[in-house]
Design a protein around this motif. Sequence first.
Motif, short mmCIF file in Angstrom:
data_model
loop_
_atom_site.label_atom_id
_atom_site.label_comp_id
_atom_site.label_asym_id
_atom_site.label_seq_id
_atom_site.Cartn_x
_atom_site.Cartn_y
_atom_site.Cartn_z
N LEU A 173 1.45 3.23 -9.69
CA LEU A 173 0.11 3.11 -10.28
C LEU A 173 0.19 2.74 -11.76
O LEU A 173 -0.52 1.84 -12.22
CB LEU A 173 -0.62 4.45 -10.11
N THR A 174 1.07 3.40 -12.48
CA THR A 174 1.17 3.14 -13.92
C THR A 174 1.99 1.89 -14.21
O THR A 174 1.61 1.07 -15.06
CB THR A 174 1.80 4.35 -14.62
N ALA A 175 3.11 1.70 -13.52
CA ALA A 175 3.99 0.56 -13.81
C ALA A 175 3.33 -0.77 -13.46
O ALA A 175 3.43 -1.74 -14.21
CB ALA A 175 5.30 0.70 -13.05
N HIS A 176 2.64 -0.82 -12.34
CA HIS A 176 2.08 -2.10 -11.88
C HIS A 176 0.65 -2.35 -12.34
O HIS A 176 0.25 -3.50 -12.52
CB HIS A 176 2.11 -2.16 -10.35
N LEU A 177 -0.13 -1.27 -12.55
CA LEU A 177 -1.55 -1.45 -12.89
C LEU A 177 -1.90 -0.96 -14.28
O LEU A 177 -3.01 -1.20 -14.76
CB LEU A 177 -2.44 -0.74 -11.86
N ARG A 198 -3.96 2.36 -1.55
CA ARG A 198 -3.84 1.05 -0.90
C ARG A 198 -4.92 0.06 -1.33
O ARG A 198 -4.59 -1.12 -1.56
CB ARG A 198 -3.84 1.24 0.62
N PRO A 199 -6.19 0.45 -1.48
CA PRO A 199 -7.20 -0.54 -1.89
C PRO A 199 -6.94 -1.16 -3.27
O PRO A 199 -7.40 -2.27 -3.54
CB PRO A 199 -8.51 0.27 -1.90
N LEU A 200 -6.21 -0.45 -4.13
CA LEU A 200 -5.91 -0.98 -5.46
C LEU A 200 -4.79 -2.01 -5.43
O LEU A 200 -4.56 -2.72 -6.42
CB LEU A 200 -5.53 0.16 -6.41
N PHE A 201 -4.07 -2.07 -4.31
CA PHE A 201 -2.95 -3.00 -4.18
C PHE A 201 -3.21 -4.00 -3.05
O PHE A 201 -2.37 -4.19 -2.17
CB PHE A 201 -1.64 -2.24 -3.94
N ALA A 202 -4.37 -4.61 -3.09
CA ALA A 202 -4.71 -5.64 -2.11
C ALA A 202 -4.31 -7.01 -2.64
O ALA A 202 -3.91 -7.16 -3.79
CB ALA A 202 -6.21 -5.59 -1.81
N GLY A 203 -4.41 -8.02 -1.79
CA GLY A 203 -4.11 -9.39 -2.20
C GLY A 203 -2.68 -9.55 -2.67
O GLY A 203 -1.74 -9.00 -2.08
N THR A 204 -2.50 -10.30 -3.76
CA THR A 204 -1.14 -10.56 -4.27
C THR A 204 -0.48 -9.32 -4.83
O THR A 204 0.75 -9.29 -4.97
CB THR A 204 -1.18 -11.65 -5.35
N ARG A 205 -1.27 -8.31 -5.14
CA ARG A 205 -0.67 -7.07 -5.64
C ARG A 205 0.20 -6.40 -4.58
O ARG A 205 1.06 -5.58 -4.92
CB ARG A 205 -1.76 -6.09 -6.08
N ARG A 206 -0.01 -6.73 -3.32
CA ARG A 206 0.83 -6.19 -2.25
C ARG A 206 2.29 -6.58 -2.42
O ARG A 206 3.18 -5.90 -1.91
CB ARG A 206 0.35 -6.71 -0.90
N LEU A 207 2.53 -7.68 -3.14
CA LEU A 207 3.87 -8.22 -3.26
C LEU A 207 4.65 -7.64 -4.44
O LEU A 207 5.81 -8.00 -4.66
CB LEU A 207 3.80 -9.75 -3.41
N HIS A 214 6.67 0.73 0.73
CA HIS A 214 6.46 2.17 0.61
C HIS A 214 4.98 2.57 0.58
O HIS A 214 4.69 3.76 0.70
CB HIS A 214 7.17 2.69 -0.64
N LEU A 215 4.10 1.61 0.43
CA LEU A 215 2.67 1.94 0.45
C LEU A 215 1.99 1.40 1.69
O LEU A 215 1.48 2.16 2.51
CB LEU A 215 2.00 1.38 -0.81
N HIS A 216 2.04 0.08 1.90
CA HIS A 216 1.31 -0.50 3.03
C HIS A 216 2.01 -0.23 4.36
O HIS A 216 1.38 0.24 5.32
CB HIS A 216 1.12 -2.01 2.81
#
Length: 479
Positions: A173-177, A198-207, A214-216
Amino acid sequence: MNRPVAGTAGVRPEPGSFRDPANRVFHVGDDVLRGLDAAAAADWRALAGSEFFPALVTAGKVCGTEDAPPALVPADARRPWAAVLRHDRIPFVSHPYEWSFAMLRDAALLHLEILRAALAEGFTTKDGSAYNLQWRGTDPVFIDIGSFEPVRDGEPWAGYRQFCQTLLYPLLLTAHLGVDFQPWLRARVDGIEADQLRPLFAGTRRLRPGVLTHLHLHGAMQQRNASATTTDVRAQLRAAGYTRELVLATVRGIEKLVRRLDRRPPVSHWSDYQRTCGYTGQDRAAKEGFVTAALAAGVRPRLVLDLGANDGRYARLAAGHADYVVAVEQDPAVVDELYRTLRAQGQRRILPLVLDLADPSPGGGWRGVERAGFASRASADAVLALAVVHHLAIGRNIPLPEVVDWLVGLTAPGGAIVVEFVHPEDPMAHRLLANKPDGLFPDYRRDTFERLLAARGRITDRLELPSGTRTLYRAVVGG
């Protein structure tokens, strides 16, 4: 670590130790004791005879533990204790939502290092919670000895979900967002659920590193096996050839991911406070001299709280006159920088924590006592409240009598409060008052503060700084 045997009088069960019925932690005076049932006692004997466990204890990565007489703690009526252990006491218990990003990451890395060492000798940890770790200064230490058990082939790491929820997901959460994880962990004692994140890491953030696996995927597997029992899942994994080597490979992969995660926070107002706070060189020298003399007076403090520690200037000074210092600061970026600096300097007697003084950590978990609130943990021999009172009384609209009562409540009887009162005419007070309606703080005066402080303790020393707009006090609580 050998100490005289204590009796069972005054035994206090640890409120945060009840979820694993195989063992329970108790406090007897300064002793920290753990009762083990027959199965847990057998696991302990095997653990104590291993090579990796004593090595980790010697290195300070696992808390010191030894056998103790079983009569030290009362037996559980349903499950009598087959053995009792005595643990080294941690200087100050903190919670993961009070740690900075780098602290949480270092705690996660230690947990994984310990798990790797355990797996190599046929053990695992059945828990993966961040609450299994504490601190000695900037050194994380693993405290949940009851978590170790023999590993069984064909079974995954039982603590993986807990590790994700209380360590890995907050780091992602902190490192990526760039979102501070502390409020998320404070809100739920069991950590962040995959469905929440999971909703915060949709689209290209999934990559982004670690998110897909470890999340999806982890969340999808949980949903797929929601109706399956643990026994069914274990049987499926054994049939698929899941081995200890695969567990080790998974742990190494998580460790590599965690090492890559980082977040150097941007510069904030508070990170440059020592330059912008307006002290003259004379003020600073006088203040440091007063604080030094105040801490050196009387018995050496075992615990000092530095409230509003900022860059740790006075925490370092206090560490020269006390056994241990807890340095509290509201801004996670400032605490993170302080932690990294102290760690690089090898400082082991200062623990930096993220804490809003106007909204300190409350009691949490089961019945509100499983995780003790800050005030109940903070009975200090000395409290430093330097350039703090005006921020609380003016900046946060907390009545001056409440501020004094709060400081006294954090101080052990006979302990000292070293406090700075910023006069209403001081430039910093002027800046805070400029954003408030006129006449809102008629009682914010030096004579009022001094009267309130004298009513709750004995003022032993006072010093007006050369600038003439700030006064320092030393007061003994209950004196």
